[in-house]
Design a protein around this motif. Structure first.
Motif, mmCIF file in Angstrom:
data_model
loop_
_atom_site.group_PDB
_atom_site.id
_atom_site.type_symbol
_atom_site.label_atom_id
_atom_site.label_comp_id
_atom_site.label_asym_id
_atom_site.label_seq_id
_atom_site.Cartn_x
_atom_site.Cartn_y
_atom_site.Cartn_z
ATOM 1 N N ARG A 134 0.834 -1.202 0.000
ATOM 2 C CA ARG A 134 0.000 0.000 0.000
ATOM 3 C C ARG A 134 0.869 1.252 0.000
ATOM 4 O O ARG A 134 0.566 2.228 -0.695
ATOM 5 C CB ARG A 134 -0.956 0.002 1.195
ATOM 6 C CG ARG A 134 -1.940 -1.150 1.210
ATOM 7 C CD ARG A 134 -3.143 -0.878 2.104
ATOM 8 N NE ARG A 134 -2.796 -0.453 3.441
ATOM 9 C CZ ARG A 134 -2.549 -1.281 4.456
ATOM 10 N NH1 ARG A 134 -2.572 -2.592 4.254
ATOM 11 N NH2 ARG A 134 -2.280 -0.815 5.656
ATOM 12 N N ILE A 135 1.927 1.233 0.800
ATOM 13 C CA ILE A 135 2.843 2.382 0.837
ATOM 14 C C ILE A 135 3.504 2.582 -0.522
ATOM 15 O O ILE A 135 3.610 3.713 -1.024
ATOM 16 C CB ILE A 135 3.902 2.193 1.933
ATOM 17 C CG1 ILE A 135 3.245 2.266 3.318
ATOM 18 C CG2 ILE A 135 4.998 3.250 1.821
ATOM 19 C CD1 ILE A 135 4.198 1.969 4.458
ATOM 20 N N LEU A 138 1.078 4.108 -2.989
ATOM 21 C CA LEU A 138 0.843 5.524 -2.697
ATOM 22 C C LEU A 138 2.039 6.379 -3.103
ATOM 23 O O LEU A 138 1.875 7.477 -3.650
ATOM 24 C CB LEU A 138 0.548 5.703 -1.208
ATOM 25 C CG LEU A 138 -0.829 5.224 -0.728
ATOM 26 C CD1 LEU A 138 -0.890 5.173 0.783
ATOM 27 C CD2 LEU A 138 -1.935 6.121 -1.277
ATOM 28 N N GLU A 139 3.231 5.888 -2.863
ATOM 29 C CA GLU A 139 4.423 6.648 -3.235
ATOM 30 C C GLU A 139 4.557 6.749 -4.753
ATOM 31 O O GLU A 139 5.022 7.773 -5.281
ATOM 32 C CB GLU A 139 5.667 6.003 -2.630
ATOM 33 C CG GLU A 139 5.753 6.187 -1.121
ATOM 34 C CD GLU A 139 7.078 5.722 -0.551
ATOM 35 O OE1 GLU A 139 7.636 6.442 0.301
ATOM 36 O OE2 GLU A 139 7.544 4.637 -0.946
ATOM 37 N N ASP A 141 1.971 6.887 -6.797
ATOM 38 C CA ASP A 141 0.995 7.923 -7.155
ATOM 39 C C ASP A 141 1.564 9.311 -6.863
ATOM 40 O O ASP A 141 1.416 10.239 -7.672
ATOM 41 C CB ASP A 141 -0.302 7.720 -6.366
ATOM 42 C CG ASP A 141 -1.091 6.506 -6.840
ATOM 43 O OD1 ASP A 141 -0.846 6.049 -7.976
ATOM 44 O OD2 ASP A 141 -1.930 6.009 -6.070
ATOM 45 N N ALA A 142 2.200 9.445 -5.696
ATOM 46 C CA ALA A 142 2.771 10.740 -5.328
ATOM 47 C C ALA A 142 3.854 11.154 -6.315
ATOM 48 O O ALA A 142 3.925 12.326 -6.728
ATOM 49 C CB ALA A 142 3.344 10.674 -3.915
ATOM 50 N N PHE A 172 -3.887 13.222 -2.284
ATOM 51 C CA PHE A 172 -2.951 12.283 -1.675
ATOM 52 C C PHE A 172 -3.285 12.064 -0.198
ATOM 53 O O PHE A 172 -3.222 10.928 0.297
ATOM 54 C CB PHE A 172 -1.521 12.812 -1.812
ATOM 55 C CG PHE A 172 -0.479 11.833 -1.355
ATOM 56 C CD1 PHE A 172 -0.275 10.647 -2.047
ATOM 57 C CD2 PHE A 172 0.312 12.097 -0.242
ATOM 58 C CE1 PHE A 172 0.689 9.730 -1.629
ATOM 59 C CE2 PHE A 172 1.270 11.193 0.169
ATOM 60 C CZ PHE A 172 1.461 10.009 -0.525
ATOM 61 N N TYR A 173 -3.680 13.119 0.491
ATOM 62 C CA TYR A 173 -4.045 12.987 1.905
ATOM 63 C C TYR A 173 -5.246 12.068 2.066
ATOM 64 O O TYR A 173 -5.283 11.224 2.971
ATOM 65 C CB TYR A 173 -4.345 14.360 2.501
ATOM 66 C CG TYR A 173 -4.781 14.310 3.948
ATOM 67 C CD1 TYR A 173 -3.869 14.042 4.959
ATOM 68 C CD2 TYR A 173 -6.118 14.518 4.298
ATOM 69 C CE1 TYR A 173 -4.267 13.979 6.287
ATOM 70 C CE2 TYR A 173 -6.525 14.453 5.620
ATOM 71 C CZ TYR A 173 -5.594 14.183 6.614
ATOM 72 O OH TYR A 173 -5.995 14.115 7.920
ATOM 73 N N ALA A 175 -6.151 9.660 0.001
ATOM 74 C CA ALA A 175 -5.714 8.301 -0.317
ATOM 75 C C ALA A 175 -4.962 7.687 0.865
ATOM 76 O O ALA A 175 -5.160 6.515 1.196
ATOM 77 C CB ALA A 175 -4.831 8.311 -1.565
ATOM 78 N N VAL A 176 -4.111 8.480 1.516
ATOM 79 C CA VAL A 176 -3.360 7.998 2.673
ATOM 80 C C VAL A 176 -4.308 7.683 3.829
ATOM 81 O O VAL A 176 -4.175 6.667 4.511
ATOM 82 C CB VAL A 176 -2.306 9.039 3.104
ATOM 83 C CG1 VAL A 176 -1.716 8.688 4.467
ATOM 84 C CG2 VAL A 176 -1.206 9.132 2.056
ATOM 85 N N ALA A 179 -6.254 4.530 3.281
ATOM 86 C CA ALA A 179 -5.400 3.352 3.443
ATOM 87 C C ALA A 179 -4.968 3.153 4.901
ATOM 88 O O ALA A 179 -4.219 2.222 5.196
ATOM 89 C CB ALA A 179 -4.163 3.479 2.561
ATOM 90 N N TYR A 196 5.362 15.380 1.368
ATOM 91 C CA TYR A 196 5.009 14.369 2.363
ATOM 92 C C TYR A 196 6.297 13.726 2.853
ATOM 93 O O TYR A 196 7.359 13.873 2.243
ATOM 94 C CB TYR A 196 4.061 13.318 1.783
ATOM 95 C CG TYR A 196 4.728 12.303 0.885
ATOM 96 C CD1 TYR A 196 5.179 11.083 1.386
ATOM 97 C CD2 TYR A 196 4.917 12.561 -0.465
ATOM 98 C CE1 TYR A 196 5.800 10.153 0.565
ATOM 99 C CE2 TYR A 196 5.531 11.633 -1.296
ATOM 100 C CZ TYR A 196 5.967 10.429 -0.774
ATOM 101 O OH TYR A 196 6.586 9.519 -1.582
#
Length: 341
Positions: A134-135, A138-139, A141-142, A172-173, A175-176, A179, A196
């Motif tokens: 998951r991390i 997300l990274e 995507d960022a 992004f916030y 999405a984080v 998750a 971030y």
């Protein structure tokens, strides 16, 4: 809100209906008091999940007695809510959990109580791998969004609305947060630029907690392994609630008056008792059938009524199959008799 009390063997013995705005933690002590008055119980062990433990509830439980002995309890600890467990767990984790290939059960002391720590390495690996994936997603995507922001500043255009630092930060916030990684991926909400940070300390702590079950208990005569086994029996109570919701279909409840709601809950509770007795009888005979499977088989028994051309009628049951006959014998119930024609 419905509360159900059952024995360690899974037999429901008491139920209560509470107002929907009553917190679970305020219903435990009054319910226990009623149970102790109603039944000649010599020993009570309260087993509860992570939603119950608080210092106030723990103090209340410690003050209760059953006869001449204190009330005993096994409470799961919401480890992520208490930073004080970090210090206790770090040394234990390094000594007993790192490199473990099977479940490890140990014991510590917390506020004068026994703190049982069970570590499942397979569950820990699964949880860590899932979080890392998951991390990583997300990274990625960022990184993609940050790249687009940089390219926009150089004059490159994309289809759709133009990205902004504030917009990317908000996306992004969310999405984080969705998750459940806000404690690890720290989004700079007050910065004018999209930024971030990955909190390595928080990530290390999360990995340390992975696969762990923490239990607080005051039971002196049980080993840590027995305490863990007792707690895992709580899953049987939770299965009872699932039976109420699924097979017995207690929801939805189309009643408004309190007495009708309680009457409906009583009927569903009695159905749960019958369901559990059926399960106990099947289990006593080592039957491979579950209550659901047995009910599916016996539901095929039908009663028919036939009217002939001269207005003569005949009625009776379908012939029982050998499987159906065996099931009635297994649970010690009389077979349905054929109705005379």
């Amino acid at each position: 809100m419905l509360g159900v009390v059952q024995t360690a063997d899974g037999l429901p013995i008491h139920h209560e209906v509470f107002a929907g705005n009553v917190a679970e933690t305020t219903t435990l002590i009054p319910t226990l008091t009623k149970i102790l008055k109603r039944y000649p119980i010599e020993r009570v062990v309260v087993v509860a999940d992570r939603g119950l433990l608080s210092l106030d509830n723990l103090e209340s439980l410690q003050k209760m007695t059953v006869g001449n002995r204190p009330l005993e309890f096994i409470l799961a600890v919401p480890a992520r809510r208490y930073g004080e467990f970090d210090t206790l767990l770090e040394e234990h984790h390094a000594q007993h959990c790192v490199g473990a290939t099977h479940e490890v059960v140990g014991e510590l002391v917390w506020q004068g109580q026994r703190l049982i720590v069970a570590h499942d390495p397979e569950a820990a690996a699964t949880q860590s791998e899932s979080r890392d994936k998951r991390i990583e997603a997300l990274e990625q995507d960022a990184e993609r969004w940050a790249g687009k922001l940089v390219e926009q500043e150089t004059g490159r255009s994309y289809r759709g609305r133009k990205l902004s630092d504030a917009g990317v930060t908000a996306r992004f916030y969310k999405a984080v947060t969705d998750a459940h990684l806000g404690h690890i991926l720290k989004v700079a909400l007050n910065s004018k630029d999209f930024e971030y940070d990955l909190d390595e300390k928080a990530l290390k702590r999360a990995r340390m907690i992975d696969g762990k079950l923490l239990l607080v208990t005051n039971m002196p005569d049980y080993s840590p392994e027995e305490i863990v086994s007792r707690y895992k029996s709580l899953a049987d109570i939770e299965r009872g609630f699932r039976v109420l919701k699924s097979e017995i279909e207690i929801d939805p409840m189309f009643h408004r008056l309190p007495n009708r709601i309680r009457a409906y809950a009583m009927i569903c509770f009695l159905a749960l008792v019958l369901y559990r007795v059926l399960r106990m009888r099947l289990k006593a005979k080592n039957s491979p059938y579950s209550p659901n499977r047995m009910l599916e088989v016996v539901r095929r028994i039908q009663h028919h009524q036939v009217t002939l051309h001269r207005k003569q009628s005949a009625k009776g049951l379908t012939t029982l199959t050998p499987e159906q006959k065996d099931l009635f014998d297994t649970v010690n119930l009389p077979k349905p008799s054929k109705i005379a024609l």
